[in-house]
Scaffold this motif. Structure first.
Motif, PDB file in Angstrom:
ATOM      1  N   LEU A   1       0.725  -1.084   0.064  1.00 19.56           N
ATOM      2  CA  LEU A   1      -0.254  -0.011   0.088  1.00 19.56           C
ATOM      3  C   LEU A   1       0.955   1.158   0.105  1.00 19.56           C
ATOM      4  CD1 LEU A   1      -2.810   1.399   0.281  1.00 19.56           C
ATOM      5  CD2 LEU A   1      -2.445   1.200   2.798  1.00 19.56           C
ATOM      6  N   THR A   2       2.092   1.078   0.750  1.00 18.14           N
ATOM      7  CA  THR A   2       2.926   2.506   1.030  1.00 18.14           C
ATOM      8  C   THR A   2       3.556   2.483  -0.542  1.00 18.14           C
ATOM      9  OG1 THR A   2       3.426   2.032   3.283  1.00 18.14           O
ATOM     10  CG2 THR A   2       4.639   3.371   1.909  1.00 18.14           C
ATOM     11  N   ARG A   3       3.857   1.687  -1.070  1.00 19.18           N
ATOM     12  CA  ARG A   3       4.466   1.771  -2.697  1.00 19.18           C
ATOM     13  C   ARG A   3       3.289   2.459  -3.432  1.00 19.18           C
ATOM     14  NH1 ARG A   3       7.720  -2.844  -0.946  1.00 19.18           N
ATOM     15  NH2 ARG A   3       5.978  -4.364  -1.331  1.00 19.18           N
ATOM     16  N   ALA A   4       2.185   1.989  -3.305  1.00 21.72           N
ATOM     17  CA  ALA A   4       1.067   2.326  -4.247  1.00 21.72           C
ATOM     18  C   ALA A   4       1.205   3.914  -4.024  1.00 21.72           C
ATOM     19  CB  ALA A   4      -0.079   1.602  -4.033  1.00 21.72           C
ATOM     20  N   VAL A   5       0.892   4.328  -2.590  1.00 23.56           N
ATOM     21  CA  VAL A   5       0.721   5.728  -2.459  1.00 23.56           C
ATOM     22  C   VAL A   5       2.173   6.640  -2.932  1.00 23.56           C
ATOM     23  CG1 VAL A   5       0.732   7.432  -0.344  1.00 23.56           C
ATOM     24  CG2 VAL A   5      -0.745   5.357  -0.574  1.00 23.56           C
TER      25      VAL A   5
ATOM     26  N   ARG B   1       4.092   5.759  -5.291  1.00 23.30           N
ATOM     27  CA  ARG B   1       4.027   5.963  -6.714  1.00 23.30           C
ATOM     28  C   ARG B   1       3.358   7.212  -7.128  1.00 23.30           C
ATOM     29  NH1 ARG B   1       1.890   1.342 -10.991  1.00 23.30           N
ATOM     30  NH2 ARG B   1       2.327   2.469 -12.911  1.00 23.30           N
ATOM     31  N   ALA B   2       1.954   7.029  -6.504  1.00 26.24           N
ATOM     32  CA  ALA B   2       0.935   8.063  -7.032  1.00 26.24           C
ATOM     33  C   ALA B   2       1.554   9.437  -6.627  1.00 26.24           C
ATOM     34  CB  ALA B   2      -0.382   7.802  -6.270  1.00 26.24           C
ATOM     35  N   MET B   3       2.060   9.833  -5.556  1.00 26.71           N
ATOM     36  CA  MET B   3       2.660  11.028  -5.142  1.00 26.71           C
ATOM     37  C   MET B   3       3.755  11.442  -6.065  1.00 26.71           C
ATOM     38  SD  MET B   3       2.828  10.364  -1.015  1.00 26.71           S
ATOM     39  CE  MET B   3       3.753  11.919  -0.718  1.00 26.71           C
ATOM     40  N   ALA B   4       4.508  10.408  -6.321  1.00 28.95           N
ATOM     41  CA  ALA B   4       5.491  10.979  -7.440  1.00 28.95           C
ATOM     42  C   ALA B   4       5.013  11.204  -8.767  1.00 28.95           C
ATOM     43  CB  ALA B   4       6.516   9.585  -7.695  1.00 28.95           C
ATOM     44  N   ASP B   5       3.923  10.708  -9.256  1.00 27.90           N
ATOM     45  CA  ASP B   5       3.258  10.981 -10.506  1.00 27.90           C
ATOM     46  C   ASP B   5       2.696  12.632 -10.392  1.00 27.90           C
ATOM     47  OD1 ASP B   5       3.907   8.538 -11.690  1.00 27.90           O
ATOM     48  OD2 ASP B   5       1.945   7.784 -11.456  1.00 27.90           O
ATOM     49  N   LEU B   6       2.271  12.588  -9.261  1.00 32.10           N
ATOM     50  CA  LEU B   6       1.660  13.957  -8.888  1.00 32.10           C
ATOM     51  C   LEU B   6       2.492  15.223  -9.014  1.00 32.10           C
ATOM     52  CD1 LEU B   6      -1.306  13.294  -6.244  1.00 32.10           C
ATOM     53  CD2 LEU B   6      -1.463  13.506  -8.799  1.00 32.10           C
ATOM     54  N   ASP B   7       3.593  14.752  -8.245  1.00 31.34           N
ATOM     55  CA  ASP B   7       4.799  15.802  -8.316  1.00 31.34           C
ATOM     56  C   ASP B   7       5.240  16.086  -9.646  1.00 31.34           C
ATOM     57  OD1 ASP B   7       6.809  17.179  -6.613  1.00 31.34           O
ATOM     58  OD2 ASP B   7       8.172  16.019  -7.521  1.00 31.34           O
TER      59      ASP B   7
ATOM     60  N   ARG C   1       0.946   4.130  10.134  1.00 30.64           N
ATOM     61  CA  ARG C   1       1.714   3.317   9.258  1.00 30.64           C
ATOM     62  C   ARG C   1       2.079   4.342   8.012  1.00 30.64           C
ATOM     63  NH1 ARG C   1       3.613  -1.522   7.990  1.00 30.64           N
ATOM     64  NH2 ARG C   1       5.133  -1.338   6.398  1.00 30.64           N
ATOM     65  N   LEU C   2       1.110   4.860   7.436  1.00 34.92           N
ATOM     66  CA  LEU C   2       1.356   5.567   6.244  1.00 34.92           C
ATOM     67  C   LEU C   2       1.894   6.976   6.501  1.00 34.92           C
ATOM     68  CD1 LEU C   2      -1.847   5.420   3.945  1.00 34.92           C
ATOM     69  CD2 LEU C   2       0.486   4.343   3.511  1.00 34.92           C
ATOM     70  N   SER C   3       1.500   7.605   8.072  1.00 35.52           N
ATOM     71  CA  SER C   3       2.180   8.793   8.363  1.00 35.52           C
ATOM     72  C   SER C   3       3.695   8.634   8.839  1.00 35.52           C
ATOM     73  CB  SER C   3       1.679   9.245   9.524  1.00 35.52           C
ATOM     74  OG  SER C   3       1.830   8.360  10.548  1.00 35.52           O
TER      75      SER C   3
ATOM     76  N   GLY D   1       6.904   8.932   5.001  1.00 32.55           N
ATOM     77  CA  GLY D   1       7.276   9.887   4.422  1.00 32.55           C
ATOM     78  C   GLY D   1       6.289  10.680   3.816  1.00 32.55           C
ATOM     79  N   ILE D   2       5.107  10.703   4.176  1.00 34.43           N
ATOM     80  CA  ILE D   2       3.823  11.516   3.711  1.00 34.43           C
ATOM     81  C   ILE D   2       4.095  12.771   4.473  1.00 34.43           C
ATOM     82  CG2 ILE D   2       1.435  11.646   3.519  1.00 34.43           C
ATOM     83  CD1 ILE D   2       1.063   8.706   3.338  1.00 34.43           C
ATOM     84  N   PRO D   3       3.857  14.205   3.721  1.00 36.97           N
ATOM     85  CA  PRO D   3       4.080  15.315   4.499  1.00 36.97           C
ATOM     86  C   PRO D   3       3.275  15.337   5.610  1.00 36.97           C
ATOM     87  CG  PRO D   3       4.012  15.651   1.958  1.00 36.97           C
ATOM     88  CD  PRO D   3       4.040  14.021   2.203  1.00 36.97           C
ATOM     89  N   GLN D   4       3.485  15.894   6.628  1.00 38.15           N
ATOM     90  CA  GLN D   4       2.556  16.105   7.783  1.00 38.15           C
ATOM     91  C   GLN D   4       1.283  16.989   7.254  1.00 38.15           C
ATOM     92  OE1 GLN D   4       2.807  14.828  10.921  1.00 38.15           O
ATOM     93  NE2 GLN D   4       4.377  13.635   9.800  1.00 38.15           N
ATOM     94  N   THR D   5       1.594  17.803   6.053  1.00 39.62           N
ATOM     95  CA  THR D   5       0.375  18.721   5.774  1.00 39.62           C
ATOM     96  C   THR D   5      -0.859  17.860   5.150  1.00 39.62           C
ATOM     97  OG1 THR D   5       1.706  19.187   3.793  1.00 39.62           O
ATOM     98  CG2 THR D   5       1.832  20.557   5.977  1.00 39.62           C
TER      99      THR D   5
END
Length: 428
Positions: free
Chosen positions: A146-150, A152-158, A198-200, A203-207
């Motif tokens: 799940l973390t890898r999927a998140v 990957r999506a964050m990298a795509d959005l960036d 776990r997701l927090s 490396g997901i930004p605190q914001t």
């Protein structure tokens, strides 16, 4: 995101008018007014500033200031002149700005992980699903995937230059939404799994807020806002997965229950002499109508748990069943009829309880709806209260297996509409 075929949307107290009370400070007044204007543009755009002022009750100067701030946050933009039929120079029309803000919905289910991203204006940026044996992998490996999927999506959005407004995770089970913890997910074998925590730590930004909710509830919200029964104020959504869940929209609002556990319809006991369910009980509804039950009857050699080395997406399993039916395997039609009957029997209980106008069949139910519905309807009419069943119909979802992740993204968008200040000002 809130503009849809049937006009339905997630109910929110900021969606229509400001509070009649006096806010504690100017910041809360400003925040409330920003939400009022943003939601008006979401529901009624394109619209001119003058129309926003008239229809919200705010004065023109205030609207001009609020719109400037929403533009600075990348939430609205001007889309050209708005001709209102009046004499004089036309004003510039306002619409949601879909270029900067996105929301991520992810789903963990028995045999796949899905990710769906939409921007503020409803444009789909990411829609993917990967096969994954969450049932056999345990919570730790599943959360790693799940973390890898998140990520990957964050990298795509960036790469797209899109700001992530929030993440919502859909899980088939009982969820403590206040802490983002999966209390119990029987088909995954999860107990007290702190998904949000776990997701927090990943490396997901605190914001970026992370929420967790039941998959059927989120799918029901997606159906209510943008599905085949959009805007229907009383509907029941049924997931068609290995497990079966239900999301209930009553009076235009999601029915959560005292602890947020409402909708666990797959664990209604319908046959005390039946098979043992993953929850430990005997004869739950999902043992009769879940995808695992259909696969076990129609393709017993490929039943869940018999070939651990091969992770098969539900679409592949359905294709296998269709192929065998085309080849004349009599087990397929017998299995479909069996599931259809029990689908109608369980639905009769739901109609008697909730009196919906529509039962939306999601997941694999939608794929085989043309064969399920006639059989299920006959059982519904036989067992349901006549007045209620006559006004209720089955409809297949057109959102596929992505309904829960789509609804999850919608929840994150809703948070922005309710509080635009969650998106930072980056434009002058």
């Amino acid at each position: 995101m809130n503009q849809n075929r049937g006009g339905g949307r997630i109910a929110d107290p900021t969606s229509r008018t400001r509070s009649a009370g006096t806010p504690a400070d100017q910041a809360s007044v400003r925040r409330s007014n920003l939400a009022l204007v943003l939601r008006h543009v979401s529901d009624h755009g394109p619209c001119a500033r003058s129309a926003v002022a008239v229809e919200t009750g705010l004065n023109k100067t205030t609207v001009t200031s609020l719109v400037s701030e929403l533009q600075a946050r990348g939430l609205v933009k001007e889309a050209g002149p708005q001709h209102a039929g009046s004499v004089g120079r036309p004003g510039l029309a306002l619409v949601l700005d879909g270029s900067r803000v996105g929301a991520l919905g992810v789903e963990v289910n028995v045999d796949y992980i899905a990710a769906f991203v939409t921007d503020l204006a409803g444009r789909v940026l990411i829609d993917r699903r990967i096969s994954f044996d969450a049932m056999g992998s345990g919570p730790e490996r599943s959360l790693d995937e799940l973390t890898r999927a998140v990520e990957r999506a964050m990298a795509d959005l960036d790469r797209l230059g899109v700001v992530l407004a929030g993440i919502t995770v859909a899980v088939p089970g009982l969820i403590d939404t206040t802490t983002g913890t999966v209390v119990f997910a029987p088909n995954l074998g999860w107990h007290e799994v702190a998904v949000a925590e776990r997701l927090s730590r990943a490396g997901i930004p605190q914001t970026v807020p992370v929420a967790v909710d039941n998959d059927a509830n989120l799918a029901a919200l997606a159906e209510y806002t943008s599905g085949v029964a959009a805007g229907t104020s009383d509907l029941v959504y049924l997931t068609g997965e290995v497990g079966v869940g239900g999301g209930v929209i009553s009076g235009g609002r999601l029915l959560n229950g005292a602890d947020g556990f409402a909708g666990e319809v797959g664990h209604m006991v319908v046959d005390p002499e039946g098979e043992r369910c993953g929850c430990g009980r005997i004869g739950c509804w999902e043992t009769k109508v879940g995808l695992a039950a259909l696969v076990r009857m129609a393709t017993p050699d490929h039943a869940y748990g018999t070939s651990r080395h091969v992770v098969r997406d539900p679409e592949e399993r359905l294709a296998d069943i269709e192929q065998r039916r085309a080849e004349g395997d009599p087990r397929v039609d017998a299995a479909v009829t069996h599931v259809g009957r029990w689908l109608g029997r369980g639905s009769a209980l739901l109609v008697n309880l909730f009196n919906p106008r529509v039962i939306v069949l999601g997941g694999y139910f939608a794929r085989l709806a043309d064969r399920f519905i006639p059989v299920a309807l006959a059982e519904l009419e036989r067992l349901g209260v006549s007045a209620a069943t006559q006004r209720c119909r089955f409809v297949p979802s057109d959102l596929g297996f992505g309904a829960a992740s789509r609804g999850a993204a919608g929840v994150a968008i809703e948070r922005v509409l309710a509080d635009p200040t969650t998106i930072a000002i980056t434009q002058p």
